[in-house]
Design a protein around this motif. Structure first.
Motif, PDB file in Angstrom:
ATOM      1  N   GLY A 137       0.878  44.141  -5.240  1.00 22.26           N
ATOM      2  CA  GLY A 137      -0.321  44.647  -5.908  1.00 22.26           C
ATOM      3  C   GLY A 137      -0.196  46.091  -6.332  1.00 22.26           C
ATOM      4  N   ILE A 138       0.757  46.822  -5.742  1.00 17.61           N
ATOM      5  CA  ILE A 138       0.958  48.230  -6.106  1.00 17.61           C
ATOM      6  C   ILE A 138       1.949  48.356  -7.252  1.00 17.61           C
ATOM      7  N   GLY A 139       3.011  47.567  -7.222  1.00 21.62           N
ATOM      8  CA  GLY A 139       4.000  47.626  -8.285  1.00 21.62           C
ATOM      9  C   GLY A 139       5.284  46.950  -7.860  1.00 21.62           C
ATOM     10  N   PRO A 140       6.241  46.823  -8.818  1.00 24.18           N
ATOM     11  CA  PRO A 140       7.516  46.173  -8.492  1.00 24.18           C
ATOM     12  C   PRO A 140       8.323  46.990  -7.475  1.00 24.18           C
ATOM     13  N   ARG A 141       9.032  46.304  -6.618  1.00 22.91           N
ATOM     14  CA  ARG A 141       9.937  46.920  -5.648  1.00 22.91           C
ATOM     15  C   ARG A 141       9.242  47.976  -4.800  1.00 22.91           C
ATOM     16  N   ARG A 142       8.080  47.640  -4.297  1.00 23.05           N
ATOM     17  CA  ARG A 142       7.320  48.598  -3.488  1.00 23.05           C
ATOM     18  C   ARG A 142       7.343  48.259  -1.995  1.00 23.05           C
ATOM     19  N   PHE A 143       7.989  47.156  -1.610  1.00 21.71           N
ATOM     20  CA  PHE A 143       7.911  46.723  -0.217  1.00 21.71           C
ATOM     21  C   PHE A 143       8.493  47.777   0.733  1.00 21.71           C
ATOM     22  N   GLY A 144       9.683  48.255   0.437  1.00 19.62           N
ATOM     23  CA  GLY A 144      10.311  49.241   1.309  1.00 19.62           C
ATOM     24  C   GLY A 144       9.498  50.512   1.413  1.00 19.62           C
ATOM     25  N   ALA A 145       8.986  50.975   0.286  1.00 19.86           N
ATOM     26  CA  ALA A 145       8.171  52.192   0.303  1.00 19.86           C
ATOM     27  C   ALA A 145       6.900  51.987   1.119  1.00 19.86           C
ATOM     28  N   LEU A 146       6.321  50.805   1.033  1.00 20.70           N
ATOM     29  CA  LEU A 146       5.120  50.504   1.804  1.00 20.70           C
ATOM     30  C   LEU A 146       5.402  50.596   3.300  1.00 20.70           C
ATOM     31  N   ILE A 147       6.527  50.048   3.735  1.00 20.02           N
ATOM     32  CA  ILE A 147       6.883  50.107   5.157  1.00 20.02           C
ATOM     33  C   ILE A 147       7.121  51.550   5.583  1.00 20.02           C
ATOM     34  N   ARG A 148       7.785  52.328   4.752  1.00 14.30           N
ATOM     35  CA  ARG A 148       8.029  53.722   5.119  1.00 14.30           C
ATOM     36  C   ARG A 148       6.730  54.516   5.210  1.00 14.30           C
ATOM     37  N   VAL A 149       5.822  54.264   4.282  1.00 20.61           N
ATOM     38  CA  VAL A 149       4.517  54.928   4.346  1.00 20.61           C
ATOM     39  C   VAL A 149       3.797  54.560   5.636  1.00 20.61           C
ATOM     40  N   ALA A 150       3.834  53.285   5.993  1.00 25.91           N
ATOM     41  CA  ALA A 150       3.186  52.841   7.227  1.00 25.91           C
ATOM     42  C   ALA A 150       3.775  53.564   8.436  1.00 25.91           C
ATOM     43  N   CYS A 151       5.103  53.719   8.457  1.00 21.12           N
ATOM     44  CA  CYS A 151       5.753  54.389   9.584  1.00 21.12           C
ATOM     45  C   CYS A 151       5.454  55.886   9.593  1.00 21.12           C
ATOM     46  N   ARG A 152       5.400  56.507   8.409  1.00 21.82           N
ATOM     47  CA  ARG A 152       5.068  57.938   8.365  1.00 21.82           C
ATOM     48  C   ARG A 152       3.660  58.176   8.905  1.00 21.82           C
ATOM     49  N   ARG A 153       2.744  57.286   8.566  1.00 23.77           N
ATOM     50  CA  ARG A 153       1.392  57.425   9.083  1.00 23.77           C
ATOM     51  C   ARG A 153       1.373  57.272  10.600  1.00 23.77           C
ATOM     52  N   LEU A 154       2.196  56.373  11.112  1.00 20.96           N
ATOM     53  CA  LEU A 154       2.214  56.139  12.554  1.00 20.96           C
ATOM     54  C   LEU A 154       2.715  57.365  13.311  1.00 20.96           C
ATOM     55  N   VAL A 155       3.809  57.964  12.843  1.00 20.51           N
ATOM     56  CA  VAL A 155       4.394  59.084  13.590  1.00 20.51           C
ATOM     57  C   VAL A 155       3.545  60.340  13.491  1.00 20.51           C
ATOM     58  N   THR A 158       2.443  38.123   8.662  1.00 18.97           N
ATOM     59  CA  THR A 158       2.443  39.563   8.431  1.00 18.97           C
ATOM     60  C   THR A 158       3.334  39.930   7.254  1.00 18.97           C
ATOM     61  N   LYS A 159       4.499  39.331   7.174  1.00 14.99           N
ATOM     62  CA  LYS A 159       5.403  39.638   6.055  1.00 14.99           C
ATOM     63  C   LYS A 159       4.782  39.204   4.732  1.00 14.99           C
ATOM     64  N   ARG A 160       4.119  38.053   4.724  1.00 11.54           N
ATOM     65  CA  ARG A 160       3.475  37.590   3.487  1.00 11.54           C
ATOM     66  C   ARG A 160       2.406  38.577   3.034  1.00 11.54           C
ATOM     67  N   ARG A 161       1.586  39.066   3.971  1.00 10.62           N
ATOM     68  CA  ARG A 161       0.530  40.016   3.621  1.00 10.62           C
ATOM     69  C   ARG A 161       1.103  41.343   3.137  1.00 10.62           C
ATOM     70  N   LEU A 162       2.189  41.780   3.762  1.00 10.48           N
ATOM     71  CA  LEU A 162       2.836  43.010   3.318  1.00 10.48           C
ATOM     72  C   LEU A 162       3.391  42.849   1.901  1.00 10.48           C
ATOM     73  N   GLU A 163       4.007  41.715   1.634  1.00  6.87           N
ATOM     74  CA  GLU A 163       4.550  41.471   0.294  1.00  6.87           C
ATOM     75  C   GLU A 163       3.446  41.436  -0.744  1.00  6.87           C
ATOM     76  N   GLU A 164       2.316  40.825  -0.413  1.00  3.76           N
ATOM     77  CA  GLU A 164       1.193  40.783  -1.351  1.00  3.76           C
ATOM     78  C   GLU A 164       0.643  42.178  -1.620  1.00  3.76           C
ATOM     79  N   MET A 165       0.537  42.990  -0.571  1.00  8.86           N
ATOM     80  CA  MET A 165       0.051  44.354  -0.757  1.00  8.86           C
ATOM     81  C   MET A 165       1.017  45.148  -1.620  1.00  8.86           C
ATOM     82  N   ALA A 166       2.323  45.012  -1.331  1.00  4.32           N
ATOM     83  CA  ALA A 166       3.321  45.746  -2.106  1.00  4.32           C
ATOM     84  C   ALA A 166       3.326  45.300  -3.559  1.00  4.32           C
TER      85      ALA A 166
END
Length: 276
Positions: A33-51, A23-31
């Motif tokens: 693909g969006i741009g540098p230093r996007r991992f944290g923002a990707l996780i926050r977006v995922a959590c915002r969608r969840l709540v 799961t972490k590898r797939r998240l890193e690949e997705m991040a």
């Protein structure tokens, strides 16, 4: 905003998250693909969608837990019980009455016995002197139940294991109780390996988002870590407009936003050209 990164809003203290490596590898690949230093923002977006979709969280957690248990289940083990023909027939008839297997009934018998063993020494010793034991019955039980029975029987001598198994079984046959419920809640239970999430990542969370996650966790009987893993799984399965959402998460301040977004667009264009 910060002086070192104009246009960005501080997002709070870091939280240590743990995932399985895939799961972490797939998240890193997705991040990536969006741009540098996007991992944290990707996780926050995922959590915002969840709540924002709390009604669907309960079912998602239940499904994730079922899958986790299936993957971590330890195989059942076989034990042999020697019974009188009449007892073996009664055992089989009870299983047929409830449209189940004798192994399921035996798991219930062991569960009940181990939950409340009571006085079992003398019944077990009497079982060792019983005659007419000619029918072997094979049953599949949890490894932990077998180990506990062997431990209890071993207190009073060697080779008393099957005698104690018969004690547990006879108690079930004498008092079947609510087998319908136990077949749903006890018989399917398995010994599980512990959940291990070795892949770690530190992600900054702003206080409002953290509070929303904690509040949702309290509502659904979960915790922040489990909800974050569910959020990550959802964003991997259904990314939607993920790049736009991640960039908006990073550039939430209006100051220099246009400049920063334009720089991101140029960087993305260069990456697309390099791929060609």
């Amino acid at each position: 905003m910060t002086e070192t990164r104009p246009g960005r809003i501080p997002v709070g203290d870091p939280i240590a998250l743990r995932f399985d490596p895939e799961t972490k590898r797939r998240l890193e690949e997705m991040a990536e693909g969006i741009g540098p230093r996007r991992f944290g923002a990707l996780i926050r977006v995922a959590c915002r969608r969840l709540v924002t979709q709390p009604k669907a969280v309960g079912n998602g957690l239940a499904e994730a837990r079922r899958l986790s248990e299936a993957l971590r289940a330890i195989p059942l083990v076989m034990v042999k019980i020697k019974l009188e023909p009449d007892t073996a027939q009664e055992f089989s008839a009870l299983a047929a009455e409830y449209d189940t297997m004798v192994s399921a009934l035996m798991r219930i018998a062991l569960h009940r016995f181990l939950e409340a063993p009571g006085r079992y020494k003398h019944p077990m010793l009497r079982e060792t002197d019983r005659t007419g034991l000619s029918d072997w019955v094979d049953v599949m039980v949890k490894p932990s139940s077998k180990e506990q029975i062997w431990h209890l029987a071993g207190r009073y001598g060697d080779k008393l294991n099957t005698a104690l198994l018969r004690v547990a079984l006879r108690r079930l046959l004498d008092e079947p109780g609510d087998l319908t419920t136990d077949l749903e809640t006890i018989a399917p239970l398995r010994d599980l390996r512990p959940e291990i999430y070795p892949a770690r990542a530190n992600v900054h969370f702003d206080i409002p988002l953290r509070d929303k996650l904690d509040g949702l966790a309290a509502q659904v009987g979960s915790d922040r870590a489990e909800l974050m893993r569910l959020a990550a799984k959802r964003v991997l399965d259904e990314p939607g407009m993920i790049e736009q959402a991640v960039n908006q998460e990073i550039f939430r301040s209006e100051k220099n936003k246009a400049h920063l977004m334009a720089r991101h667009a140029r960087r993305q264009a260069r990456r697309d050209t390099q791929h060609d």
